[in-house]
Each structure stands twice: as C-alpha cells, then as structure tokens.
Design a protein around this motif. Structure first.
Motif, short mmCIF file in Angstrom:
data_model
loop_
_atom_site.label_atom_id
_atom_site.label_comp_id
_atom_site.label_asym_id
_atom_site.label_seq_id
_atom_site.Cartn_x
_atom_site.Cartn_y
_atom_site.Cartn_z
N CYS A 94 -20.32 9.13 9.93
CA CYS A 94 -20.61 7.96 10.75
C CYS A 94 -19.85 6.77 10.18
CB CYS A 94 -22.11 7.65 10.74
SG CYS A 94 -23.08 8.82 11.67
N GLY A 95 -19.24 6.02 11.05
CA GLY A 95 -18.53 4.81 10.61
C GLY A 95 -17.33 5.13 9.73
N VAL A 96 -16.48 6.02 10.19
CA VAL A 96 -15.30 6.40 9.42
C VAL A 96 -14.41 5.17 9.25
CG1 VAL A 96 -13.29 7.92 9.32
CG2 VAL A 96 -15.39 8.72 10.39
N PRO A 97 -14.04 4.84 8.02
CA PRO A 97 -13.16 3.68 7.83
C PRO A 97 -11.78 3.93 8.41
CG PRO A 97 -13.67 4.73 5.72
CD PRO A 97 -14.43 5.46 6.77
N ALA A 98 -11.15 2.86 8.85
CA ALA A 98 -9.82 2.95 9.47
C ALA A 98 -8.82 3.62 8.53
CB ALA A 98 -9.33 1.57 9.88
N GLU A 99 -8.97 3.42 7.24
CA GLU A 99 -8.05 4.01 6.26
C GLU A 99 -7.99 5.53 6.38
OE1 GLU A 99 -8.33 4.86 1.53
OE2 GLU A 99 -8.89 2.86 2.18
N LEU A 100 -9.14 6.18 6.53
CA LEU A 100 -9.16 7.64 6.68
C LEU A 100 -8.62 8.04 8.04
CD1 LEU A 100 -12.50 8.87 5.07
CD2 LEU A 100 -10.19 9.06 4.18
N CYS A 101 -8.98 7.28 9.06
CA CYS A 101 -8.47 7.58 10.40
C CYS A 101 -6.94 7.48 10.43
CB CYS A 101 -9.06 6.62 11.43
SG CYS A 101 -10.83 6.82 11.66
N ASN A 102 -6.41 6.45 9.80
CA ASN A 102 -4.97 6.26 9.76
C ASN A 102 -4.29 7.39 9.00
OD1 ASN A 102 -5.33 3.90 11.16
ND2 ASN A 102 -5.27 2.60 9.35
N ARG A 103 -4.93 7.84 7.94
CA ARG A 103 -4.38 8.96 7.18
C ARG A 103 -4.32 10.22 8.03
NH1 ARG A 103 -6.76 11.35 1.60
NH2 ARG A 103 -5.08 12.79 1.23
N PHE A 104 -5.36 10.43 8.84
CA PHE A 104 -5.38 11.59 9.72
C PHE A 104 -4.28 11.48 10.78
CE2 PHE A 104 -6.78 13.88 13.51
CZ PHE A 104 -6.89 15.16 12.98
N ILE A 105 -4.15 10.32 11.40
CA ILE A 105 -3.11 10.11 12.41
C ILE A 105 -1.73 10.35 11.80
CG2 ILE A 105 -1.96 8.33 13.80
CD1 ILE A 105 -4.77 7.18 14.35
N SER A 106 -1.51 9.81 10.62
CA SER A 106 -0.21 10.01 9.95
C SER A 106 0.04 11.48 9.65
CB SER A 106 -0.15 9.20 8.65
OG SER A 106 -0.19 7.83 8.94
N GLY A 107 -1.01 12.20 9.27
CA GLY A 107 -0.87 13.63 9.01
C GLY A 107 -0.48 14.39 10.26
N CYS A 108 -1.13 14.07 11.37
CA CYS A 108 -0.80 14.73 12.64
C CYS A 108 0.66 14.46 13.01
CB CYS A 108 -1.71 14.23 13.76
SG CYS A 108 -3.42 14.77 13.62
N VAL A 109 1.05 13.21 12.91
CA VAL A 109 2.42 12.82 13.24
C VAL A 109 3.41 13.52 12.32
CG1 VAL A 109 4.04 10.87 13.21
CG2 VAL A 109 1.81 10.62 14.31
N LYS A 110 3.10 13.54 11.05
CA LYS A 110 3.99 14.15 10.06
C LYS A 110 4.27 15.62 10.40
CE LYS A 110 4.25 15.11 5.11
NZ LYS A 110 3.57 14.94 3.83
N PHE A 111 3.25 16.31 10.91
CA PHE A 111 3.41 17.72 11.21
C PHE A 111 3.70 17.97 12.68
CE2 PHE A 111 0.88 17.56 7.32
CZ PHE A 111 1.84 18.09 6.48
N GLY A 112 4.13 16.90 13.39
CA GLY A 112 4.63 17.06 14.74
C GLY A 112 3.59 17.19 15.83
#
Length: 168
Positions: A94-112
């Motif tokens: 609950c209430g995931v900080p933007a830092e973790l969300c951004n890390r996930f988005i970057s991971g998805c992008v990194k792996f296409g």
C-alpha cells in the motif's frame, strides 16, 4: 557477511528463534549478492507463509530481490518472469513510493517491455518527473515518437532550459 546472514538464518529455528521484519531483508539482500536465486524464492514463500509480505521492509526487500535479479544478466532466468515477480510484489504494497515505481518502469523499459511500463505508469496514483521522463525515454528508445510526444504534452511539469537558467 552475506554468507554469515544466511548461516545465521538457517541456525535460527535450531535455537528456537523466529525471523521477523528485520531478518528477511538481510537474507534476501544476501541471496541477491550471492546469486542464490532459488534460496531467494524459498525466502519469498516463507515470507508469504508468515504474513510478512505486507510489512514494508520485507516487501521492499522482495521487490529489490526480483529487480536486482532481473538486472543480473548472468542469472539465467527469464527477465519477464523476474519483472512479473517484482510487479506482484509492488501490487501487495500500500502506498508504493514513486522511487520503487520508477525503478520498475525503468526495468520494463530496459528489457524492451514498454507496454508493461505504460500499463504500470497509467495505474500509478502519483507520478513525479522521473516517472514521466522514464516513460518518454522508453518510447523514444523504441522509436515510438508519437507516444513520446503525446506523453510529453500531457506532462504536468516541464523543466526547460530557460527555467533551469532562471534558477541559477
């Protein structure tokens, strides 16, 4: 130090001790650093069995375990599976900080997997400048200029060169 934390963790039941919210992050970090993915998965199962997946420190450690494992190209595990595991971990917080969300988005992008990143981005309750820039650069890397431009136009806060100069 990483082997010590795993050894101590293994010794706990023999001494009548139970892991707590401080134990799991150390053990998961050790599993990540030592490349012990299977042991990390077992820790994940144990965390769920004991109900600690709802404790932020354990949930963050799980997310980092899967995200870092995904970043390790020599682990030999499917990147998509690691991203899915990281995503499921975030879904439980609950209430995931933007830092973790951004890390996930970057991971998805990194792996296409820009589609996965966008789906997650669209579901975020709060986005910061890093969130927007990660998505825009993800589209740019895949050559999807239309979506990159569209997101840029929707971006609530744009810091241009002029505004940077004004701050100096």
């Amino acid at each position: 130090p990483q082997r010590n934390s795993i050894s101590m963790f293994d010794e706990m039941p023999h001494r009548g001790l139970k892991p707590n919210k401080f134990t799991y992050p150390y053990v998961l970090n050790s599993c990540t650093r030592l490349g012990l993915f299977r042991l990390g998965q077992k820790m994940h199962c144990q965390i769920i069995k004991t109900g600690f997946q709802l404790v932020l420190s354990a949930a963050y450690a799980l997310f980092s375990f899967y995200a870092d494992t995904c970043d390790s190209s020599d682990m030999g595990f499917p990147k998509k599976e690691m991203l899915n595991n990281a995503r499921r971990t975030l879904d439980g917080i609950c209430g995931v900080p933007a830092e973790l969300c951004n890390r996930f988005i970057s991971g998805c992008v990194k792996f296409g997997d820009v589609e996965c990143a966008r789906e997650f981005f669209d579901q975020m309750s709060e986005r910061d400048i890093v969130s927007w820039n990660s998505m825009i650069s993800g589209y740019a890397k895949t050559g999807d200029v239309a979506n990159a431009r569209d997101l840029f136009m929707q971006m609530p806060e744009k810091i241009g060169r002029a505004s940077c100069r004004e701050r100096v």
